[in-house]
Design an enzyme around this catalytic site. Structure first.
Site: not given
Length: 674
Positions: A184, A394, A452
């Site tokens: 991320s 994601d 994710h």
């Protein structure tokens, strides 16, 4: 002579039995973790050696970084086992890497009874893994309230300081290969830290030792913010998550067009980090996702099913959380880490309240004078391989967005992947788990059935990413298609000749996905030439030492029989010289090689090189280019009043959704790029 030999062997036997397991210097003992709820129930063959605590970086502003390290206790230093260290970072900015340790790639998960339980896909079986809470103020790390980090180059400088302090405590690890991994917003952190390491290595002082950086692993990374934001609308449309007759559709198209104009202005300088891009307001692009979630909110559904989960579009969540109540086990992690007994077991000096994400850190991390990390990738790819891996479910950092910025990126002389259709399948444990593209030191991997947080969904598959970046895989043709094959722990590679040299440099490259063979740059994610894996090691140091003791006893018995034979020999036997002067050397499995000295401090002038305009990626005229990635910006809709609001109180969590409107101060955003 016999008695002297017996004495030497007796001393050697005692040293073998008394030798502690690998784990570092005396200074490291204060950081050992020996007790946690449920730890006694974990299988000894799996149970890691652990070290944790808060390292002081700068006493002048009371900055301390928390780390938690996991080592495979069965690792045999002088065998074919690994000598590598992986630093894991979660994102936010301001989200704790304990997400990684206890929800993703670490050896434990937390159950509902607040005990640690095994995660069979733990990365510590393939590498020492160190989870670091950073920047200061994140998780268990802390600093004075007015000393929060604001820029990416500051963040990198602080992390280099953390590494120096770490290696002062663990100097025996200075020769280890280093990998930087995370997900991320760590897609911003990791390239900046890697760049700082390479700059440090190029400007070493006489007493310093280079850090052996070997590769980067970035999962669902937030690397090129505006470019990735443009991928939200196509993602929703291609998966039928929004229809063209949606009442907000035209508004969304207008916002998409405004973002596209911003991206077009920057594209002229996309591969030229020496020229400052046109000033942009990234909130225009980032708020596309906010409005998409609002537009697709289903008020008629039950509360927990109203909103699409932005971290996994196949799941639902309450509105306006839209994924912030996920992963579900997060509700067990927070009380576990806020238990005072557990804090003491983790050697905390300051028993601060743990929150998954800090709104205060996020608000202070402006990054308004820092180029997005995408502009660092070309220079990094000249030195180290980079693996970008994406869970295909994601939304917030989706595959389409990553492939979009890769298509514009020029590295090692060529722009983008030359043939995006030349994908290699990835088989793990005989299952097709994804596909990959690899050229000129860059690998992109799309991983099926994952979110994710890939290690959360597919722990064992995610651990094999270390095999991919270290070259420990096979290449095969399956149905006439190139295929990369990795294996679970305990299963050896099948395709190559076995070697026993643990330090041999791998050299065989995987099949290129390039459409041409004329590239001047060699594909360079290496293929390891050893067929052994960490699983081939002894299951515990105790067993190894028992075997060694048996060898010693046999040697002693043999010497005694030789001596007895000598005493009883016939007088006519003539003593002859030995036929050869060679000796058979026995090297004990737990003998540590001689290590280098401690690291010297990182000079302030190096910090100047990291932050000055001469580095080509620091700028002072652009705001919000790499902003804290949080949902809710520029919304202006009363329906978002319930959105997560993090206060300035230390006890508030910047990623917990709440329907309570009382005593809340509205900050920019609410979703965290963890």
């Amino acid at each position: 002579m016999f008695y002297l030999s017996f004495y030497v062997l007796f001393v050697l036997t005692g040293s073998i039995l008394a030798a502690p397991p690998k784990g570092g210097s005396d200074a490291s003992k204060q950081y050992m973790v020996t007790n946690l709820p449920g730890l006694s129930e974990i299988d000894d063959g799996f149970k890691p050696l652990m070290y944790a605590g808060q390292l002081e970086l700068f006493p002048e502003n009371n900055t301390n970084y928390f780390f938690w390290k996991f080592i495979d206790a069965s690792k045999n230093v002088n065998s074919t086992s690994y000598k590598r260290t992986t630093f894991w970072l979660n994102g936010g900015p301001g989200c704790s890497s304990m997400d990684g340790a206890l929800l993703e790639s670490g050896p434990f998960r937390i159950d509902q009874s607040q005990k640690v339980v095994m995660n069979n896909g733990s990365w510590h079986k393939a590498s020492d893994v160190i989870y670091v809470d950073q920047p200061a103020g994140t998780g268990f790390s802390y600093t004075e309230q007015d000393k929060y980090v604001h820029e990416l180059y500051d963040m990198a400088f602080y992390f280099i300081k953390f590494m120096e302090k770490y290696y002062e405590i663990y100097p025996e690890e200075l020769d280890n290969e280093i990998y930087l991994a995370g997900e991320s917003y760590a897609g911003q952190y990791i390239p900046y830290i890697a760049d700082a390491i390479l700059k440090r290595n190029a400007n070493l002082q006489e007493s310093q030792k280079a850090y052996n950086l070997k590769g980067l692993l970035i999962g669902n990374g937030w690397v090129s913010p505006n470019e990735q934001s443009l991928a939200y609308m196509p993602f929703f449309l291609n998966r039928g998550l929004i229809k063209k007759n949606n009442p907000m559709f035209m508004k969304l198209l207008g916002q998409q067009e405004r973002c596209q104009r911003i991206v077009d202005k920057v594209d002229a300088h996309f591969n030229d980090k020496q020229v400052n891009p046109v000033e942009v307001d990234s909130s225009v692009c980032e708020s596309i996702l906010t409005n998409l979630l609002l537009a697709t909110n289903d008020n008629q559904a039950s509360r927990e099913q109203q909103c699409i989960n932005m971290y996994d579009y196949t799941l639902r969540d309450s509105y306006p959380s839209c994924g912030m109540n996920w992963p579900f086990e997060l509700k067990y992690v927070k009380p576990f880490l806020n238990n005072d007994d557990n804090k003491h077991d983790l050697n905390l000096k300051k028993l601060k309240t743990w929150n998954e994400c800090s709104g205060r850190v996020s608000r202070n991390f402006y990054a308004s004078n820092s180029f997005p990390s995408v502009h660092l990738l070309p220079s990094l790819l000249e030195h180290v391989p980079i693996v970008l891996f994406n869970g295909e479910n994601d939304i917030i950092c989706n595959t389409e967005g990553v492939m979009s910025y890769i298509s514009k990126l020029k590295w090692n002389g060529i722009k983008g992947f030359e043939n995006t259709d030349a994908k290699a399948d990835w088989l793990h444990d005989e299952k097709n788990v994804g596909y990959m593209l690899q050229e000129r030191n860059l690998t992109f991997i799309n991983i099926f059935n994952s979110s994710h947080m890939v290690p959360y969904d597919l722990p064992d598959v995610s651990r094999a990413l270390i095999d991919i970046i270290t070259g420990n895989f096979d290449e095969k043709k399956v149905n006439d298609k190139p295929t990369v094959v990795t294996y679970p722990l305990g299963v050896k590679r099948q395709g190559d000749v076995q070697h026993n040299d643990a330090e041999e440099t791998p050299s065989k490259a995987p099949t290129s996905t390039s459409s041409t063979a004329s590239s001047t740059t060699t594909d360079s994610i290496p293929k390891a030439s050893s067929t052994t894996t960490p699983n081939d090691e002894p299951t515990s140091n105790k067993v190894t030492r028992l075997i060694q003791l048996a060898v010693v006893i046999i040697v002693i018995w043999g010497l005694y029989m030789l001596y007895a034979s000598y005493r009883s020999r016939p007088a006519s036997i003539i003593k002859k010289p030995a036929a050869s002067g060679r000796k058979k050397n026995v090297q004990w499995a737990d003998q540590l090689p001689e290590e280098g000295g401690q690291q010297e401090g990182f000079l302030a002038k190096t910090f100047g090189k990291l932050t000055g305009n001469s580095n080509g990626y620091a700028r002072a005229d652009t705001e919000d280019y790499v902003d804290d990635i949080e949902l809710g910006e520029n919304i202006g809709d009363s329906q978002l009043d319930d959105f997560i609001i993090a206060s300035d109180d230390e006890g508030e969590d910047g990623r917990t959704a709440s329907g309570n409107d009382d005593n809340r101060s509205k900050i920019k955003g609410g979703d965290a790029i963890v």
